[in-house]
Write a protein that holds these residues in place. Structure first.
Motif, PDB file in Angstrom:
ATOM      1  N   SER A 140       0.835  -1.192   0.000  1.00 46.84           N
ATOM      2  CA  SER A 140       0.000   0.000   0.000  1.00 46.84           C
ATOM      3  C   SER A 140       0.879   1.254   0.000  1.00 46.84           C
ATOM      4  N   PRO A 141       0.335   2.396  -0.409  1.00 46.44           N
ATOM      5  CA  PRO A 141       1.133   3.635  -0.376  1.00 46.44           C
ATOM      6  C   PRO A 141       1.657   3.951   1.013  1.00 46.44           C
ATOM      7  N   GLU A 142       0.873   3.653   2.032  1.00 46.01           N
ATOM      8  CA  GLU A 142       1.331   3.913   3.402  1.00 46.01           C
ATOM      9  C   GLU A 142       2.532   3.043   3.753  1.00 46.01           C
ATOM     10  N   GLU A 143       2.485   1.774   3.349  1.00 41.56           N
ATOM     11  CA  GLU A 143       3.612   0.880   3.615  1.00 41.56           C
ATOM     12  C   GLU A 143       4.853   1.305   2.835  1.00 41.56           C
ATOM     13  N   LEU A 144       4.668   1.712   1.590  1.00 42.00           N
ATOM     14  CA  LEU A 144       5.786   2.182   0.786  1.00 42.00           C
ATOM     15  C   LEU A 144       6.391   3.452   1.372  1.00 42.00           C
ATOM     16  N   ASP A 146      20.032   4.803   2.792  1.00 45.15           N
ATOM     17  CA  ASP A 146      19.971   3.918   1.623  1.00 45.15           C
ATOM     18  C   ASP A 146      19.103   4.638   0.585  1.00 45.15           C
ATOM     19  N   TYR A 147      19.729   5.580  -0.121  1.00 48.56           N
ATOM     20  CA  TYR A 147      18.969   6.506  -0.947  1.00 48.56           C
ATOM     21  C   TYR A 147      18.347   5.836  -2.174  1.00 48.56           C
ATOM     22  N   ASN A 148      19.042   4.852  -2.746  1.00 46.27           N
ATOM     23  CA  ASN A 148      18.473   4.173  -3.907  1.00 46.27           C
ATOM     24  C   ASN A 148      17.181   3.454  -3.551  1.00 46.27           C
ATOM     25  N   SER A 149      17.204   2.710  -2.446  1.00 43.59           N
ATOM     26  CA  SER A 149      15.988   2.009  -2.024  1.00 43.59           C
ATOM     27  C   SER A 149      14.900   2.986  -1.614  1.00 43.59           C
ATOM     28  N   ALA A 150      15.305   4.078  -0.956  1.00 47.26           N
ATOM     29  CA  ALA A 150      14.327   5.087  -0.539  1.00 47.26           C
ATOM     30  C   ALA A 150      13.651   5.714  -1.742  1.00 47.26           C
ATOM     31  N   VAL A 151      14.434   6.017  -2.777  1.00 48.73           N
ATOM     32  CA  VAL A 151      13.856   6.627  -3.982  1.00 48.73           C
ATOM     33  C   VAL A 151      12.880   5.666  -4.651  1.00 48.73           C
ATOM     34  N   GLU A 152      13.232   4.393  -4.716  1.00 52.80           N
ATOM     35  CA  GLU A 152      12.338   3.412  -5.352  1.00 52.80           C
ATOM     36  C   GLU A 152      11.013   3.308  -4.606  1.00 52.80           C
ATOM     37  N   CYS A 153      11.085   3.181  -3.279  1.00 54.85           N
ATOM     38  CA  CYS A 153       9.854   3.030  -2.496  1.00 54.85           C
ATOM     39  C   CYS A 153       8.992   4.286  -2.553  1.00 54.85           C
ATOM     40  N   LEU A 154       9.624   5.431  -2.374  1.00 51.66           N
ATOM     41  CA  LEU A 154       8.864   6.683  -2.327  1.00 51.66           C
ATOM     42  C   LEU A 154       8.322   7.057  -3.700  1.00 51.66           C
ATOM     43  N   ALA A 155       9.041   6.698  -4.755  1.00 54.10           N
ATOM     44  CA  ALA A 155       8.517   6.944  -6.102  1.00 54.10           C
ATOM     45  C   ALA A 155       7.241   6.132  -6.344  1.00 54.10           C
ATOM     46  N   LYS A 156       7.236   4.878  -5.891  1.00 56.36           N
ATOM     47  CA  LYS A 156       6.029   4.058  -6.030  1.00 56.36           C
ATOM     48  C   LYS A 156       4.890   4.614  -5.185  1.00 56.36           C
ATOM     49  N   ALA A 157       5.217   5.081  -3.978  1.00 51.43           N
ATOM     50  CA  ALA A 157       4.176   5.655  -3.123  1.00 51.43           C
ATOM     51  C   ALA A 157       3.563   6.891  -3.766  1.00 51.43           C
ATOM     52  N   CYS A 158       4.390   7.745  -4.314  1.00 50.97           N
ATOM     53  CA  CYS A 158       3.881   8.951  -4.983  1.00 50.97           C
ATOM     54  C   CYS A 158       3.034   8.587  -6.193  1.00 50.97           C
TER      55      CYS A 158
END
Length: 392
Positions: free
Chosen positions: A10-14, A26-38
């Protein structure tokens, strides 16, 4: 097992996972998760929906951290003596770009069966435009068109530089979008929205620092400071941190006086905060202590006091550095502005003293003064023209 792994989050989990990755840098993983959430939130609520503001904020921060990491800049936002490091980083970037271009040329030469360097250079010039466009079609589906100009190695280096710029530019766009949403939310009231808005302004200021637009960074950070002064107590640590960041921005902009002012404000706030924490009666009623105690299981008043006392010497060192830079700048300005004037006054004084002792001494001084008169008429003395006429 594959079905369990493919369950969409879910967006909240991401968002929560992205913030955890951002906390551990861990900026690469953070960008991937937050991009999906957005992406999920934008599809569900709309691009400028109120629900997207916080996700945009954290996504922008993650992009900022990734850009810093790719450029080899310290990602903690705590600059020190980074002038020499920045110069070295620029030289390393140039060398790495040249090495990358040479390596790509050698790879193409090997694939074509060429051994000698001269033959490799000739073949890459003839064959690489087609290969570069093919790579662009395969690997740059989402990038802007027209990035490959058929220049082979140079185009690939430019693409790498554009990727770095794109991360920083995208960070600014996401943060600016979050700012516009949060401004509307803050107009209706609510300290939570205003606190997020302050964080957005601070992040925008950090992006401006990375893009070396220091005046813009100061403006954004001052906006953050104005909001924080309305929300928090005068001895709140967040206000001190913002003062520190503004001091850094001013120091990079060579506004040494303003930098000293904000560094001193940060130090004064921390000293006041330490006194508050050391007072038992004040600690029990302190809202910040209550908040940290409930949200952070590892928080202790003694730990915060120790941390603040460790920060004070660093800020004092910054103040001393700025004072030294200011004094050195003033010295250099005086040397450049008054170097010729100082020589003329010294030479004229020497000429006047020598004239009383001997008649032959004024002649070389008069020759020196004549050269100065030709260059700058403002330095001409009253006695200077007379020796010149005698000599002629």
């Amino acid at each position: 097992m594959s079905d369990v792994e493919e369950v969409p989050q879910s967006p909240e989990e991401l968002l929560a996972e992205g913030r955890r990755n951002l906390a551990v840098r861990d900026y690469n993983s953070a960008v991937e998760c937050l991009a999906k959430a957005c992406e999920h939130l934008a599809k569900t609520h709309g691009d400028i929906a109120d629900e997207c503001a916080e996700a945009y904020l954290w996504y922008g921060k993650a992009l900022l951290g990734l850009s810093r990491e790719e450029n080899g800049v310290l990602g903690d936002g705590m600059p020190g003596a980074n002038n020499e490091e920045d110069d070295n980083e620029e030289e390393n970037d140039e060398e790495s770009g040249k090495n990358a271009a040479e390596e790509k040329g050698e790879v193409v030469a090997k694939e074509n069966g060429e051994v000698e360097k001269n033959e490799a250079e000739s073949t890459t010039k003839d064959e690489e435009p087609a290969s570069s466009t093919a790579e662009a079609d395969e690997s740059m589906v989402d990038d802007k068109p027209g990035t490959s100009n058929g220049e082979g190695d140079e185009s690939m280096v430019n693409l790498d530089n554009e990727d770095d710029v794109d991360n920083l530019q995208l960070a600014w766009e996401m943060l600016d979008l979050s700012r516009s949403i949060l401004q509307k939310r803050a107009e209706s009231g609510g300290e939570a929205a205003r606190a997020l808005l302050a964080d957005v302004h601070l992040a925008l200021g950090e992006v401006a620092l990375e893009s070396e637009t220091y005046d813009k960074a100061v403006i954004d950070m001052m906006s953050c400071l104005d909001i924080q002064k309305e929300l928090y107590k005068s001895d709140d640590r967040r206000i001190a941190e913002t003062h520190y960041h503004i001091g850094i921005a001013n120091s990079l902009a060579s506004n040494f006086e303003d930098a000293i002012t904000h560094f001193k404000n940060a130090a004064n706030i921390l000293e006041t905060r330490i006194k508050t924490l050391e007072n038992p009666t004040s600690v029990t009623d302190d809202a910040t202590v209550k908040k940290y105690t409930t949200t952070d299981p590892f928080y202790t008043v003694e730990g915060e006091i120790k941390e603040l006392k460790e920060l004070l010497p660093e800020i004092q060192e910054k103040i001393q550095d700025m004072m030294d830079y200011k004094a050195e700048t003033i010295k250099r300005v005086r040397e450049t502005l008054f170097s010729s004037n100082g020589e003329s006054t010294v030479s004229s004084a020497n000429g006047a003293s020598a004239a009383g002792s001997s008649a032959a001494a004024p002649k070389p001084a008069a020759a020196d003064i004549s050269h100065l008169i030709k260059r700058k008429r403002k330095t001409s003395g009253e006695d200077a023209p007379a020796p010149k006429r005698v000599n002629t």
